[in-house]
Write an enzyme that holds these catalytic residues in place. Structure first.
Site, mmCIF file in Angstrom:
data_model
loop_
_atom_site.group_PDB
_atom_site.id
_atom_site.type_symbol
_atom_site.label_atom_id
_atom_site.label_comp_id
_atom_site.label_asym_id
_atom_site.label_seq_id
_atom_site.Cartn_x
_atom_site.Cartn_y
_atom_site.Cartn_z
ATOM 1 N N HIS A 129 -2.573 4.651 -4.806
ATOM 2 C CA HIS A 129 -1.315 5.153 -4.243
ATOM 3 C C HIS A 129 -1.439 6.600 -3.758
ATOM 4 O O HIS A 129 -0.567 7.092 -3.047
ATOM 5 C CB HIS A 129 -0.160 4.996 -5.233
ATOM 6 C CG HIS A 129 -0.138 5.967 -6.366
ATOM 7 N ND1 HIS A 129 -0.566 5.645 -7.635
ATOM 8 C CD2 HIS A 129 0.284 7.254 -6.446
ATOM 9 C CE1 HIS A 129 -0.409 6.685 -8.431
ATOM 10 N NE2 HIS A 129 0.104 7.681 -7.735
ATOM 11 N N ASP A 159 -4.531 -0.230 -8.822
ATOM 12 C CA ASP A 159 -4.114 1.088 -8.343
ATOM 13 C C ASP A 159 -5.279 2.075 -8.389
ATOM 14 O O ASP A 159 -5.116 3.232 -8.756
ATOM 15 C CB ASP A 159 -2.926 1.628 -9.131
ATOM 16 C CG ASP A 159 -2.305 2.862 -8.463
ATOM 17 O OD1 ASP A 159 -2.418 2.992 -7.226
ATOM 18 O OD2 ASP A 159 -1.734 3.703 -9.181
ATOM 19 N N SER A 240 -1.933 12.323 -10.401
ATOM 20 C CA SER A 240 -2.372 10.952 -10.176
ATOM 21 C C SER A 240 -3.819 10.911 -9.704
ATOM 22 O O SER A 240 -4.195 11.600 -8.758
ATOM 23 C CB SER A 240 -1.488 10.279 -9.125
ATOM 24 O OG SER A 240 -0.188 10.082 -9.622
#
Length: 517
Positions: A129, A159, A240
């Site tokens: 992402h 992911d 992230s």
């Protein structure tokens, strides 16, 4: 001045000089610092074993940070935004978009994420992402260099994504074994929270839980991994893709999401376990794609009533449909698995949550063999299943039971109250049968007492259709009464329930009822 006054003055002067001499002697003997040493000693805590341990832990954190930080990168992304008049940016899975800056309409939008070198020849792991939809990618290294990066491969299901930069001899972080993690263990999170200026930020915390299942689909509705490491290390948007490491300086997870009501850290963060990361990264580097094992079933969590009837654990999963793989095989059916079988373990791992099946199977490859423990008619069984090749994006699918309460359908037939079950049932009218799909047969649930076992444990809801009771098909209230006539008070029996959406679509699930005295 009289002689007496002179004598007194001489005595006073002599006493003063003697005092000065004494004080001077003390300072000369002990030194100025010695006089204040006692005050300082009271301000400093005495050395203790506990303080020594804490100091050693701080040294350990610093040592790990010095070892890992050179391998951590900031991922800078840019994408061209279409002028759709809405100004929508790509949302993060749990709040906090990697594309956090830029104009709201049209033009370019930029964002940041994090990553880490996993090999000396320039391979970097990050989140899917973080890079999805990006037109340009750059990475900022610990030494200040900014390098162009290319995408080697992405895997939306986990992911994860792998990037590469040109060059060699990069510092990298090895993978650790996430299976060895224990709740309460210290971990450090690395990354670039919130802004470019905060690159290579290090936070510490403990593993607060393991095996957090039930992960939500990503923003595009795709199923994602549901087996997270939960920590209380501070993680924010921008973190992230950054590594979560143990005190040996090994990657045990990749920071991926936060649970938040504000968009920033609220004390709970989630990381993808390193055993999944390692397998995914190796495949992406080797082939650019990821192959996952395929069991060939749809499933749903067994109801509390069904678990109680068979005395099963909380993670029990009821098999729904059997599905073919990409080659037309049905791996589960080939091994003898049938609909309504209840799976309780995979390769000896007892399911704590039915969604755990997704992670346990998806971390295998086509051709691998797994041992599945399941129950049929209350008897424990085992099956050796050779996994197939998944036909689409998901290794296995989860079918919801549609347990939300449905709007009751109108009908002219009188309802029958069955107080022993907390149910009010009604025969279907032809109109209702058409509403339920045309070929519907069964008995309609007209009402359910909210305090009843049927509502709380069996999860039966108004508007659903009971099609089978005590292993007997039922097409009317009379059929239902006959099927359960021999059930003693306190006894349990299986019930098959059909759920329809009013548009011709329906699904069935198995549960259990108990006859109250």
């Amino acid at each position: 001045m009289s002689k007496r006054k002179v004598s007194v003055a001489l005595l006073v002067a002599a006493a003063f000089l003697a005092g000065v001499f004494f004080v001077t002697s003390v300072f000369n003997l002990a030194g100025w610092s010695g006089l204040f040493q006692g005050a300082d000693a009271q301000a400093v805590l005495p050395e203790s074993e506990a303080i020594a341990v804490a100091s050693d832990l701080g040294v350990a954190f610093s040592t790990v940070a010095e070892h890992v930080n050179p391998a951590v990168v900031q991922v800078r992304t840019t994408r061209t935004m279409a002028d759709n008049g809405q100004g929508l940016s790509l949302p993060d899975m749990f709040g906090g978009s990697p594309f956090g800056r830029g104009g709201p309409r049209g033009g370019e939008q930029s964002g940041i994420g994090s990553g880490a070198f996993v090999s000396a020849d320039g391979y970097i792991v990050t989140n899917n992402h973080v890079v999805e939809g990006a037109d340009l990618l750059e990475v900022l290294l610990f030494d200040g260099r900014v390098l162009d990066a290319e995408v080697v491969g992405t895997d939306p299901f986990s992911d994860l994504a792998v990037l590469r930069v040109e060059g060699s001899d990069y510092p990298y972080v090895p993978f650790g074994d996430s299976d060895e993690l224990r709740v309460g263990q210290w971990v450090l999170a690395f990354g670039s929270p919130l802004s470019e200026e905060l690159s290579n930020t290090v936070t510490s915390g403990i593993v607060s839980s393991l095996g957090r299942f039930g992960g939500a689909p990503d923003p595009r509705g795709r199923q994602t991994i549901s087996n997270y490491i939960q920590t209380d290390a501070a993680v924010n948007p921008g973190n992230s893709g950054g590594p979560l490491v143990n005190l040996r300086g090994e990657i045990v997870g990749i920071n991926s999401a936060i649970a938040t009501r504000t968009g920033t850290f609220n004390g709970i963060s989630f990381a993808i376990p390193s055993d999944i990361v390692r397998s995914t990264v190796e495949q992406l580097i080797d082939t650019g794609t990821v192959e996952r094992g395929y069991l060939g079933i749809s499933f749903q969590a067994a109801t509390p009533a069904l678990r109680e009837a068979y005395d099963l654990g909380p993670g029990a999963a009821r098999v729904g449909d059997i599905s073919p793989d990409a080659t037309g095989r049905t791996p589960a059916a080939d091994a003898g698995i049938r609909p309504d079988d209840i799976i309780t373990a995979v390769d000896g791992v007892e399911l704590r949550d039915s969604a755990q099946i997704v992670s346990l199977i998806s971390n295998k490859r086509p051709g691998d063999t797994v041992e599945v423990t399941y129950y049929r008619d209350g008897k424990r069984r085992e099956a050796e299943i050779t996994l197939g090749r998944r036909p689409g994006d998901d290794a296995v699918s989860q079918n919801g039971r549609g347990r939300s309460e449905q709007r009751p359908m109108s009908g002219s037939r009188e309802p029958a109250s069955l107080e022993a079950y907390g149910l009010t049932l009604r025969d279907l009218t032809p109109q209702q049968a058409r509403q339920l799909g045309g070929d519907a047969a069964g008995v309609l649930v007209a009402d359910v007492e909210r305090a009843s076992y049927a509502y709380r444990e069996a999860e039966i809801r108004q508007g659903q259709l009971i099609v089978e009771a005590n292993r007997e098909p039922v097409a009317s209230v009379a059929d239902f009464r006959q099927a359960v006539a021999d059930v003693e008070p306190g006894g349990s029996f299986l019930v098959r329930v059909r759920v329809a959406d009013g548009r011709g679509n329906s699904a069935e699930y198995l549960t259990a009822l108990t006859k109250e005295g």
